[in-house]
Design a protein around this motif. Structure first.
Motif, short mmCIF file in Angstrom:
data_model
loop_
_atom_site.label_atom_id
_atom_site.label_comp_id
_atom_site.label_asym_id
_atom_site.label_seq_id
_atom_site.Cartn_x
_atom_site.Cartn_y
_atom_site.Cartn_z
N LEU A 10 0.80 -1.13 0.10
CA LEU A 10 0.05 0.13 -0.13
C LEU A 10 1.06 1.44 -0.06
O LEU A 10 0.52 2.35 -0.79
N LEU A 11 2.03 1.09 0.66
CA LEU A 11 2.84 2.39 0.63
C LEU A 11 3.26 2.54 -0.61
O LEU A 11 3.66 3.71 -0.91
N PHE A 12 3.75 1.38 -1.48
CA PHE A 12 4.15 1.84 -2.71
C PHE A 12 3.12 2.43 -3.55
O PHE A 12 3.54 3.17 -4.51
N LEU A 71 -1.35 0.57 -17.42
CA LEU A 71 -0.17 -0.28 -17.46
C LEU A 71 1.14 0.70 -17.18
O LEU A 71 1.95 0.24 -16.74
N ALA A 72 1.21 1.97 -17.93
CA ALA A 72 2.13 2.89 -17.75
C ALA A 72 2.43 3.00 -16.16
O ALA A 72 3.69 3.07 -15.70
N PHE A 73 1.36 3.41 -15.43
CA PHE A 73 1.49 3.67 -14.27
C PHE A 73 2.01 2.73 -13.53
O PHE A 73 3.04 2.81 -12.61
N GLY A 105 10.49 1.57 -11.14
CA GLY A 105 11.14 2.82 -10.34
C GLY A 105 11.41 2.18 -9.05
O GLY A 105 12.43 2.90 -8.11
N PHE A 106 10.36 1.70 -8.52
CA PHE A 106 10.31 1.45 -7.02
C PHE A 106 11.00 0.03 -6.54
O PHE A 106 11.01 -0.16 -5.31
N ILE A 107 11.32 -0.94 -7.34
CA ILE A 107 11.83 -2.16 -7.06
C ILE A 107 13.12 -1.82 -6.20
O ILE A 107 13.29 -2.90 -5.59
#
Length: 553
Positions: free
Chosen positions: A243-245, A280-282, A289-291
């Motif tokens: 959820l934070l992501f 999809l882009a989101f 970007g967040f991995i």
């Protein structure tokens, strides 16, 4: 009113179709999906790829989230790896929305027809479960057509258009509405497809539709958090981290919705493509970007929601995760692990019983008797958990496993009761009157007790692995134990004939004790019967030994 009912029915059909696909895939591939997830978590990138694949199959990032969080709760995977899986899961559900946005209406009648034929004619087989998946896919495609048809006359009303116009350019309201819809529908995929259909029919402006899509993504994260609200802390850490992501992603992307409409949308053929490709882009952007932040978010979540320190020897159920009930194969695995926990408690009682007999330890006797309450509580918890697993959702092998678990826990509960009665008898007939067994009598009890402990451990292995040769060995031990019990009863009578004082004083207790040990052994060895029966290796009166010789363990 009629048009509103048609729209609600179409939305309900879309949600139901998604549910059929998700549950159908889990019934067919549930165990394999769990293995794929666990084995792929060597690093964050393979974990993310497995999340994409599994979610593409089950068509629900929420289902993937619940499976993954259950693995963390069982200690099978780490929190950062689970969060990496969720990054891939969001991409997987976005890819499915792109696929379903294409004109696949011609597939709907074929999927429904073939699916119904397979489900009706072979409902108890894998083909029948595949038929269930095809029915769900067909209903989803049909529902999308009905949504488009129902929205055109309904939203042509000036009042409805004015209501929708009131949320225009209010991004927070759009996100809130999208989140609520995803929670109510139990599927962000269904909401995104619905919004795409509404945007195509010009029911909502594109900027409103994209705001609703952001809300649907946020709602899927909230849904997982709500679903695991009563689960263990380690399970909730996964859904809260996910959820934070999502919150961070929505906060970053929301200000740039206008750029998508201005620069990207003109390059796309229609509004539907604009909605699903934005979705999809989101997810691709925030996942890629967040991995690299999975370790950092895992530490943050652990700090926000630390795991409570469990007191030593805690007796609460360890593995009965309620969130796993939506995945029957996973719930069966949890129940089996809890049954082994129950057996561990029984083993503690059994081992301690010999110390009570040898050392006249009243304090230990009291502790062991209290452990029987723990065994009973675990039995009740496992039984209640098992009744909540949908039997219809289980395959043939899982149904047998369900029965085996129930049988195993019943036997463990009965063994605990017998051990408690043995301890009470030892207190009343040996410790309090300050009597002792003869040296020969004590040696017999030690011999029987040692065999019991070994057989209990073998039975736990048989229950866990289903090894046919070990099951055969367990029944052979049952016969040996019965012969020993008879021989020791005879030698005890010989000692009575010789008027051995210690034997006379403890005669009643000695006979009752070896009889109770034989009863315990019978319960232990009965665990082998279901394994041998399912292998076709059990005759009404004896083992088919010649047939067993050809069966590999």
């Amino acid at each position: 009113m009629k048009h509103l009912l048609n729209l609600l029915a179409a939305v309900a059909l879309l949600v139901w179709g998604t549910h059929l696909v998700r549950t159908g895939v889990l019934r067919v591939f549930g165990a394999n999906l769990r293995k794929i997830l666990v084995q792929s978590m060597r690093n964050r990138f393979t974990a993310a790829l497995s999340g994409i694949g599994v979610t593409a199959l089950v068509q629900s990032s929420t289902a993937t989230s619940l499976m993954t969080s259950s693995f963390v709760g069982q200690g099978l995977v780490t929190l950062p790896a689970a969060l990496a899986v969720m990054r891939g899961a969001d991409v997987g559900t976005a890819l499915i929305s792109v696929l379903f946005s294409a004109d696949l209406s011609w597939l709907s009648p074929m999927f429904i027809f073939v699916g119904v034929v397979l489900f009706i004619t072979r409902s108890a087989t894998v083909a029948g479960r595949v038929g269930r998946v095809l029915i769900g896919l067909g209903l989803m495609l049909l529902a999308l057509q009905l949504v488009v048809e129902a929205t055109e006359p309904l939203f042509s009303s000036p009042a409805i258009r004015a209501l929708l116009a009131s949320i225009n350019s209010d991004v927070l309201l759009e996100i809130t509405i999208g989140s609520v819809l995803a929670i109510v529908a139990y599927s962000s995929l269904a909401v995104v497809l619905l919004v795409a259909a509404m945007a195509t029919s010009n029911v909502v402006p594109l900027d409103v539709a994209l705001g609703l899509v952001l809300g649907a993504n946020l709602g899927s994260g909230l849904l997982a958090v709500l679903t695991t609200a009563k689960s263990a802390v380690s399970v909730r850490q996964v859904t809260i981290g996910n959820l934070l992501f999502k919150v961070l992603g929505v906060a970053i992307v929301a200000p740039f919705v206008g750029l998508w409409i201005r620069y990207v949308q003109p390059q796309l053929p229609n509004q539907t493509h604009g909605v699903v490709l934005f979705h999809l882009a989101f997810n691709v952007v925030i996942s890629v970007g967040f991995i690299g932040l999975t370790q950092w978010v895992a530490k943050l979540v652990t700090h926000i929601l630390p795991e409570p320190q469990q007191p030593a020897g805690t007796t609460r159920p360890h593995h009965l995760d309620p969130s796993a009930l939506s995945t029957p194969s996973l719930a069966i695995s949890n129940a089996a692990r809890e049954a082994l926990h129950q057996a561990d408690v029984v083993e503690t009682m059994l081992i301690g019983t010999l110390d009570v007999i040898r050392n006249n330890d009243l304090r230990l006797a009291q502790e062991l008797r209290q452990l029987d309450d723990t065994v009973d509580q675990l039995y009740s918890a496992i039984k209640y958990y098992m009744t909540r697993i949908s039997r219809e959702a289980l395959g043939e092998e899982e149904s047998r496993r369900w029965t085996d678990i129930i049988s195993f826990t019943i036997n463990m509960e009965q063994i605990g009761d017998i051990i408690e009665r043995v301890i009470i008898d030892v207190e009343d007939k040996k410790i309090k009157p300050q009597r002792n067994f003869s040296e020969a009598g004590m040696a017999e009890i030690v011999e029987l007790h040692g065999r019991l402990v070994a057989n209990l451990r073998l039975s736990m292995s048989v229950f866990l692995n289903g090894n046919v040769r070990d099951a055969q060995k367990l029944l052979e031990e049952k016969a040996r134990f019965r012969d020993l019990e008879r021989a020791y009863a005879t030698t005890h009578l010989d000692r009575l004939s010789d008027r051995t004082t210690l034997s006379i004083e403890t005669s009643s207790l000695h006979i009752d004790l070896i009889s109770d040990l034989k009863r315990i052994n019978s319960h232990i060895c009965s665990i082998a019967y279901p394994i041998l029966e399912s292998a076709g290796a059990l005759a009404p009166s004896r083992l088919r030994e010649s047939r067993l010789g050809n069966i590999e363990g």
